[in-house]
Design a protein around this motif. Structure first.
Motif, PDB file in Angstrom:
ATOM      1  N   THR A 166       0.842  -1.203   0.000  1.00 36.14           N
ATOM      2  CA  THR A 166       0.000   0.000   0.000  1.00 36.14           C
ATOM      3  C   THR A 166       0.876   1.252   0.000  1.00 36.14           C
ATOM      4  O   THR A 166       0.636   2.200  -0.756  1.00 36.14           O
ATOM      5  CB  THR A 166      -0.922   0.015   1.230  1.00 36.14           C
ATOM      6  N   SER A 167       1.890   1.258   0.846  1.00 38.50           N
ATOM      7  CA  SER A 167       2.790   2.413   0.923  1.00 38.50           C
ATOM      8  C   SER A 167       3.604   2.585  -0.352  1.00 38.50           C
ATOM      9  O   SER A 167       4.010   3.694  -0.695  1.00 38.50           O
ATOM     10  CB  SER A 167       3.727   2.275   2.129  1.00 38.50           C
ATOM     11  N   GLN A 168       3.832   1.472  -1.068  1.00 38.25           N
ATOM     12  CA  GLN A 168       4.595   1.555  -2.316  1.00 38.25           C
ATOM     13  C   GLN A 168       3.891   2.457  -3.320  1.00 38.25           C
ATOM     14  O   GLN A 168       4.531   3.205  -4.067  1.00 38.25           O
ATOM     15  CB  GLN A 168       4.793   0.165  -2.919  1.00 38.25           C
ATOM     16  N   GLY A 169       2.566   2.413  -3.318  1.00 34.36           N
ATOM     17  CA  GLY A 169       1.819   3.252  -4.240  1.00 34.36           C
ATOM     18  C   GLY A 169       1.989   4.729  -3.966  1.00 34.36           C
ATOM     19  O   GLY A 169       1.868   5.562  -4.879  1.00 34.36           O
ATOM     20  N   TYR A 170       2.277   5.076  -2.721  1.00 36.04           N
ATOM     21  CA  TYR A 170       2.480   6.478  -2.356  1.00 36.04           C
ATOM     22  C   TYR A 170       3.966   6.847  -2.364  1.00 36.04           C
ATOM     23  O   TYR A 170       4.317   8.022  -2.394  1.00 36.04           O
ATOM     24  CB  TYR A 170       1.898   6.732  -0.961  1.00 36.04           C
ATOM     25  N   MET A 171       4.811   5.826  -2.319  1.00 39.99           N
ATOM     26  CA  MET A 171       6.256   6.055  -2.261  1.00 39.99           C
ATOM     27  C   MET A 171       6.761   6.718  -3.534  1.00 39.99           C
ATOM     28  O   MET A 171       7.542   7.643  -3.513  1.00 39.99           O
ATOM     29  CB  MET A 171       6.958   4.704  -2.046  1.00 39.99           C
ATOM     30  N   ARG A 172       6.359   6.254  -4.657  1.00 40.58           N
ATOM     31  CA  ARG A 172       6.682   6.796  -5.972  1.00 40.58           C
ATOM     32  C   ARG A 172       8.180   7.039  -6.166  1.00 40.58           C
ATOM     33  O   ARG A 172       8.758   7.991  -5.643  1.00 40.58           O
ATOM     34  CB  ARG A 172       5.924   8.095  -6.242  1.00 40.58           C
ATOM     35  N   VAL A 173       8.811   6.156  -6.909  1.00 40.84           N
ATOM     36  CA  VAL A 173      10.234   6.276  -7.227  1.00 40.84           C
ATOM     37  C   VAL A 173      10.477   7.585  -7.968  1.00 40.84           C
ATOM     38  O   VAL A 173       9.704   7.971  -8.849  1.00 40.84           O
ATOM     39  CB  VAL A 173      10.701   5.078  -8.079  1.00 40.84           C
ATOM     40  N   GLY A 174      11.565   8.278  -7.597  1.00 41.02           N
ATOM     41  CA  GLY A 174      11.871   9.556  -8.222  1.00 41.02           C
ATOM     42  C   GLY A 174      13.276   9.601  -8.781  1.00 41.02           C
ATOM     43  O   GLY A 174      14.076   8.679  -8.583  1.00 41.02           O
ATOM     44  N   SER A 175      13.567  10.682  -9.467  1.00 37.70           N
ATOM     45  CA  SER A 175      14.885  10.878 -10.072  1.00 37.70           C
ATOM     46  C   SER A 175      15.794  11.581  -9.080  1.00 37.70           C
ATOM     47  O   SER A 175      15.468  12.660  -8.580  1.00 37.70           O
ATOM     48  CB  SER A 175      14.739  11.710 -11.353  1.00 37.70           C
ATOM     49  N   GLY A 176      16.948  10.949  -8.805  1.00 32.59           N
ATOM     50  CA  GLY A 176      17.890  11.523  -7.853  1.00 32.59           C
ATOM     51  C   GLY A 176      19.198  11.927  -8.502  1.00 32.59           C
ATOM     52  O   GLY A 176      19.227  12.452  -9.619  1.00 32.59           O
ATOM     53  N   TRP A 177      20.292  11.646  -7.808  1.00 28.90           N
ATOM     54  CA  TRP A 177      21.639  12.048  -8.245  1.00 28.90           C
ATOM     55  C   TRP A 177      22.229  10.929  -9.096  1.00 28.90           C
ATOM     56  O   TRP A 177      22.264   9.765  -8.679  1.00 28.90           O
ATOM     57  CB  TRP A 177      22.486  12.311  -6.998  1.00 28.90           C
ATOM     58  N   SER A 178      22.715  11.274 -10.263  1.00 31.44           N
ATOM     59  CA  SER A 178      23.228  10.256 -11.189  1.00 31.44           C
ATOM     60  C   SER A 178      24.465   9.543 -10.648  1.00 31.44           C
ATOM     61  O   SER A 178      24.766   8.419 -11.054  1.00 31.44           O
ATOM     62  CB  SER A 178      23.542  10.885 -12.549  1.00 31.44           C
ATOM     63  N   LYS A 179      25.203  10.152  -9.714  1.00 33.64           N
ATOM     64  CA  LYS A 179      26.423   9.558  -9.175  1.00 33.64           C
ATOM     65  C   LYS A 179      26.181   8.831  -7.850  1.00 33.64           C
ATOM     66  O   LYS A 179      27.121   8.415  -7.172  1.00 33.64           O
ATOM     67  CB  LYS A 179      27.481  10.645  -8.977  1.00 33.64           C
ATOM     68  N   VAL A 227      25.161   5.996  -5.104  1.00 34.11           N
ATOM     69  CA  VAL A 227      25.298   4.547  -4.991  1.00 34.11           C
ATOM     70  C   VAL A 227      23.933   3.868  -5.047  1.00 34.11           C
ATOM     71  O   VAL A 227      23.840   2.666  -5.279  1.00 34.11           O
ATOM     72  CB  VAL A 227      26.016   4.153  -3.675  1.00 34.11           C
ATOM     73  N   PHE A 228      22.861   4.646  -4.819  1.00 37.75           N
ATOM     74  CA  PHE A 228      21.511   4.099  -4.867  1.00 37.75           C
ATOM     75  C   PHE A 228      20.949   4.065  -6.294  1.00 37.75           C
ATOM     76  O   PHE A 228      19.872   3.521  -6.507  1.00 37.75           O
ATOM     77  CB  PHE A 228      20.567   4.927  -3.977  1.00 37.75           C
ATOM     78  N   GLY A 229      21.682   4.673  -7.223  1.00 36.22           N
ATOM     79  CA  GLY A 229      21.201   4.726  -8.593  1.00 36.22           C
ATOM     80  C   GLY A 229      20.519   6.045  -8.894  1.00 36.22           C
ATOM     81  O   GLY A 229      20.170   6.814  -7.994  1.00 36.22           O
ATOM     82  N   ALA A 275      15.334   6.226  -7.336  1.00 40.66           N
ATOM     83  CA  ALA A 275      15.250   5.552  -6.039  1.00 40.66           C
ATOM     84  C   ALA A 275      13.926   5.862  -5.367  1.00 40.66           C
ATOM     85  O   ALA A 275      13.233   6.830  -5.711  1.00 40.66           O
ATOM     86  CB  ALA A 275      16.409   5.984  -5.143  1.00 40.66           C
ATOM     87  N   GLY A 276      13.563   5.024  -4.416  1.00 36.72           N
ATOM     88  CA  GLY A 276      12.370   5.235  -3.614  1.00 36.72           C
ATOM     89  C   GLY A 276      12.671   4.990  -2.155  1.00 36.72           C
ATOM     90  O   GLY A 276      13.560   4.205  -1.816  1.00 36.72           O
ATOM     91  N   CYS A 277      11.938   5.659  -1.269  1.00 43.52           N
ATOM     92  CA  CYS A 277      12.198   5.571   0.171  1.00 43.52           C
ATOM     93  C   CYS A 277      10.944   5.183   0.937  1.00 43.52           C
ATOM     94  O   CYS A 277       9.839   5.662   0.648  1.00 43.52           O
ATOM     95  CB  CYS A 277      12.716   6.907   0.706  1.00 43.52           C
ATOM     96  N   LEU A 278      11.127   4.342   1.945  1.00 46.31           N
ATOM     97  CA  LEU A 278      10.029   3.846   2.763  1.00 46.31           C
ATOM     98  C   LEU A 278      10.452   3.879   4.225  1.00 46.31           C
ATOM     99  O   LEU A 278      11.572   3.500   4.562  1.00 46.31           O
ATOM    100  CB  LEU A 278       9.693   2.409   2.353  1.00 46.31           C
ATOM    101  N   ALA A 279       9.551   4.322   5.095  1.00 39.11           N
ATOM    102  CA  ALA A 279       9.836   4.361   6.533  1.00 39.11           C
ATOM    103  C   ALA A 279       8.956   3.363   7.272  1.00 39.11           C
ATOM    104  O   ALA A 279       7.787   3.161   6.920  1.00 39.11           O
ATOM    105  CB  ALA A 279       9.609   5.758   7.083  1.00 39.11           C
ATOM    106  N   PHE A 317      14.357   2.972   8.087  1.00 35.84           N
ATOM    107  CA  PHE A 317      14.297   3.628   6.774  1.00 35.84           C
ATOM    108  C   PHE A 317      14.904   2.693   5.742  1.00 35.84           C
ATOM    109  O   PHE A 317      15.997   2.140   5.951  1.00 35.84           O
ATOM    110  CB  PHE A 317      15.094   4.940   6.851  1.00 35.84           C
ATOM    111  N   PHE A 318      14.198   2.513   4.622  1.00 32.05           N
ATOM    112  CA  PHE A 318      14.636   1.589   3.572  1.00 32.05           C
ATOM    113  C   PHE A 318      14.722   2.340   2.233  1.00 32.05           C
ATOM    114  O   PHE A 318      13.823   3.119   1.902  1.00 32.05           O
ATOM    115  CB  PHE A 318      13.650   0.424   3.441  1.00 32.05           C
ATOM    116  N   ILE A 319      15.792   2.098   1.487  1.00 31.20           N
ATOM    117  CA  ILE A 319      15.987   2.736   0.181  1.00 31.20           C
ATOM    118  C   ILE A 319      15.982   1.655  -0.893  1.00 31.20           C
ATOM    119  O   ILE A 319      16.669   0.632  -0.759  1.00 31.20           O
ATOM    120  CB  ILE A 319      17.313   3.516   0.137  1.00 31.20           C
ATOM    121  N   TYR A 320      15.218   1.905  -1.945  1.00 26.18           N
ATOM    122  CA  TYR A 320      15.077   0.933  -3.032  1.00 26.18           C
ATOM    123  C   TYR A 320      15.510   1.549  -4.360  1.00 26.18           C
ATOM    124  O   TYR A 320      15.132   2.692  -4.675  1.00 26.18           O
ATOM    125  CB  TYR A 320      13.623   0.451  -3.132  1.00 26.18           C
ATOM    126  N   ASN A 321      16.283   0.804  -5.107  1.00 28.65           N
ATOM    127  CA  ASN A 321      16.632   1.205  -6.463  1.00 28.65           C
ATOM    128  C   ASN A 321      15.377   1.098  -7.325  1.00 28.65           C
ATOM    129  O   ASN A 321      14.571   0.180  -7.162  1.00 28.65           O
ATOM    130  CB  ASN A 321      17.745   0.291  -7.002  1.00 28.65           C
TER     131      ASN A 321
END
Length: 722
Positions: free
Chosen positions: A634-647, A649-651, A654-658, A691-695
């Motif tokens: 359910t939270s994944q639907g609100y998490m919404r992966v976004g564009s971050g820093w190209s350099k 280590v997470f890619g 990325a998306g973040c979940l607490a 806190f969890f970070i997903y590529n």
């Protein structure tokens, strides 16, 4: 060997010395006082404090500690205390002090010819007077029980026994907070307070820059007339032997300086910060209370807190405090909610005992049993609690503990309260405060942060870049770096985005010892306008959250990512309030997902109820509040992966979940776990825990239910109800 025998041996060794004089041992104060004379013939007073555990206890905290009246020889003091902490005896430590003193002033050894050989033997690596054989003829023959080694024939060392009022106040403070809290050294006109820090959870202590296993030391230097002097005493604050890691030293020093300025010479002292004061606000929600310096109850005052303070009592009970303790705290604080909360949050043994005694006495008096009502009230009003606001040292310790518990809520420079709470101390947005903060070198050290936690620095860059690139940048990039305002003070998002994108990979910086110099070389801006280093430092120093990488053993295998962190956002005071609520209502776990661009603001401002504000993104179908979910999917639907820093280590994406802990309060929507979400109306009822970070291209644990996770208390910060 006993301390008395060591002192006797030292007196004999330095008899006739022109360097060491006026050696005297005070058994009551556990202090060895003496003077050392330098090349200018000026005698300087020193004192060794010898803990009660010496010599049996070999731990650093139980070794002799050297102190000096005006602090003008700190280099020697630090060296000697480090020497003592290694397990050296008082005798050996004293000998080392004399050698360093003579070396500093190029003095020749002098003293009793019959005992001068002692120092020569020591210089050859042999220790004197440290034999484990207490019946040694060498020491027995020179020790006479009738010899008064505590005699005082040196009137110029100060009042014999010290100032009676100061001694009484110190003894009361020691009884109030526990033995060893306060020490009085009359020979030096000095009082040392040891402020307990064990109430701070270990992980939170790391975020604050405090070692919660040792006290914060406050050393007060009084003038000859002690409390009668119109000028407050000079003081130092430290946390030795870990002072180099004591990041709160400046802020605690400024807090104490302000307290002394406003309380010195008063009859009743502040024990918490008040909303009516010139700076900080109260530690509790502001409520009408009696006058700021209302005196403690008199011996004839009725003990009837439930009748006098029904609203305040209800508030304390709602937080989860024991009724007996809440009643007792309100009685002795005149109904002041903030001060009563402090008493209940940090209940000393005497407080628990007296609160229970109060309930028993009043019950007996009400039933006509035992003591009469008037006598019962007198006993209650003349208790330890009555001393809290009238004893200078007790009030100072109480105030410091309350401020340490919420110090991150205030600017360390001007002491103004921040709009949002957080776990890490940060400077406010005033230009003067920012300038002084930078000049003093306070806040995060970029070198150490990149070496200690490069992924956290990486994350801060990614989150800021994502926020700056989204259409809602004006609302979500909060706070905003002042270095990226144009001539009209408007936010220059394009320049900020370009700079963030151009920052070098952190892996390229780890090998350099001087990261600022390296960044300045890579920065294309002209000298005087370099921004690479300043931007990274700003991202770190403005961040209110504290992230701790979980080891493989600590990680949740179900969460399917190697990037797992402990996420702390609340100071010790807020954690303590949450713990009380949890004790009463219980708690459960839930997920919170939010788009990548929102996490810059969350990390800096906390997880808050933004319903019906510009920060709201998905509406409020079940009313205003913080929305969470039992299922990660359910939270994944609100998490919404976004564009971050190209350099990163997470890619690039990325998306973040607490994973959060929620108070199982009746006001929480979905608390019966039958709904697809939970809605929490009160910010204080939610604590971020993990806190969890997903590529953006990796797998996500959509089927995981938060209540199924086996949570480990890996930091001592919290414990989730099962």
């Amino acid at each position: 060997m006993s301390v008395e025998k060591e002192v006797k041996a030292l007196k004999e060794a330095f008899e006739g010395s022109t360097t060491v004089q006026k050696l005297r041992w005070d058994d009551g104060e556990r202090g060895l006082s003496f003077t050392l004379t330098g090349s200018n013939k000026r005698a300087v007073r020193f004192q060794f404090f010898v803990p009660s555990g010496y010599p049996q206890d070999k731990s650093p905290d139980e070794r002799p500690t050297l102190m000096q009246e005006d602090g003008s020889h700190e280099d020697i003091i630090d060296n000697i205390n480090a020497f003592s902490a290694q397990g050296e005896s008082l005798t050996n430590t004293f000998q080392q002090l004399v050698r360093e003193w003579r070396a500093k002033f190029s003095l020749k050894a002098s003293g009793n010819p019959a005992t001068m050989e002692v120092e020569k033997k020591k210089d050859k690596g042999k220790k004197i007077a440290s034999s484990d054989d207490e019946d040694s003829e060498e020491h027995e023959s020179s020790y006479d029980d009738d010899d008064d080694i505590m005699s005082d024939d040196d009137g110029d060392l100060g009042v014999v026994g010290g100032d009676a009022k100061v001694r009484e106040a110190v003894e009361d403070a020691d009884a109030y907070y526990g033995k060893g809290t306060a020490k009085y050294f009359p020979e030096l006109q000095l009082v040392r307070l040891f402020v307990d820090t064990s109430f701070i959870p270990p992980a939170t202590a790391g975020a604050l820059g405090v070692d919660c296993t040792i006290p914060i030391n406050v050393t007060l230097h009084f003038a000859d007339d002690y409390m009668s002097n119109p000028v407050p005493p000079k003081f130092e604050v430290d946390q030795k032997p870990n002072n180099d890691k004591f990041s709160l030293q400046f802020q605690v020093t400024e807090i104490l300086r302000h307290w002394l300025q406003t309380n010195w010479g008063q009859e009743v002292y502040d024990t918490v910060a008040h909303a009516s004061g010139p700076k900080a606000t109260s530690v509790a929600p502001s409520k009408p209370t009696p006058a700021k310096n209302a005196k403690p109850p008199s011996s004839s005052e009725e003990y009837a807190p439930a009748k006098k303070y029904p609203k305040q009592l209800q508030e304390l009970l709602e937080v989860g405090f024991d009724r007996t303790q809440a009643l007792y705290a309100l009685h002795h604080t005149g109904g002041k909610t903030d001060e009563a909360i402090n008493l209940c949050l940090d209940p000393q043994p005497w407080f628990v005992e007296e609160a229970e005694k109060a309930a028993l006495l009043m019950s007996e008096a009400g039933q006509g049993k035992g003591r009469n009502l008037k006598r019962s009230q007198q006993m209650l009003n003349q208790s330890q609690a009555g001393k809290a606001k009238t004893n200078f040292f007790i009030a100072m310790i109480s105030y410091l503990k309350s401020r340490i518990g919420n110090c991150s809520n205030f600017c360390p420079i001007c002491d103004a309260r921040h709009e949002c709470e957080g776990v890490k101390p940060i400077v406010c947005s005033k230009p003067d405060c920012i300038w002084r903060y930078e000049e003093l070198g306070l806040g995060a050290n970029v070198n150490s942060e990149i070496a200690r936690a490069p992924e956290v620095v990486d994350l801060m860059i990614s989150l800021a870049l994502s926020a700056s690139e989204c259409a809602r940048a004006e609302d979500v990039l909060v706070p905003y770096p002042s270095d990226f305002l144009d001539e009209k003070k408007a936010k220059d998002f394009n320049r900020l985005k370009q700079t963030l994108n151009d920052l070098p990979p952190l892996s390229d910086l780890k090998e350099f010892s001087e990261i600022r110099a390296t960044l300045d070389k890579l920065d294309p801006n002209p000298p005087g306008h370099k921004v690479y280093y300043r931007l990274i430092r700003w991202l770190l120093t403005s961040n209110r959250a504290h992230l701790i990488r979980l080891s493989e053993e600590q990680q949740f295998a179900e969460m399917a990512t190697p990037y797992q962190y402990m996420l702390l956002m609340s100071n010790p005071e807020k954690e303590a309030r949450f713990a009380q609520l949890k004790k009463k209502h219980g708690s459960f776990l839930a997920f919170h997902g939010s788009p990548l661009e929102n996490w810059h603001s969350i990390m800096h401002n906390g997880l808050r109820n933004l319903s019906n504000t510009k920060g709201m993104l998905h509406g409020a179908a079940h009313g205003a509040g913080i929305y969470l979910a039992p299922n990660a999917g359910t939270s994944q639907g609100y998490m919404r992966v976004g564009s971050g820093w190209s350099k990163s280590v997470f890619g690039r994406s990325a998306g973040c979940l607490a994973l959060c802990e929620v108070i199982d309060h009746e006001s929480v929507f979905g608390r019966d776990h039958s709904q697809w979400c939970y809605v929490v109306k009160e910010d204080d009822h939610v604590m971020t825990r993990y806190f969890f970070i997903y590529n953006g291209t990796g797998a996500f644990p959509s089927s995981i239910n938060a209540r199924q996770l086996q949570v480990r208390d890996v930091t001592g910060s919290f414990k989730i109800n099962s």
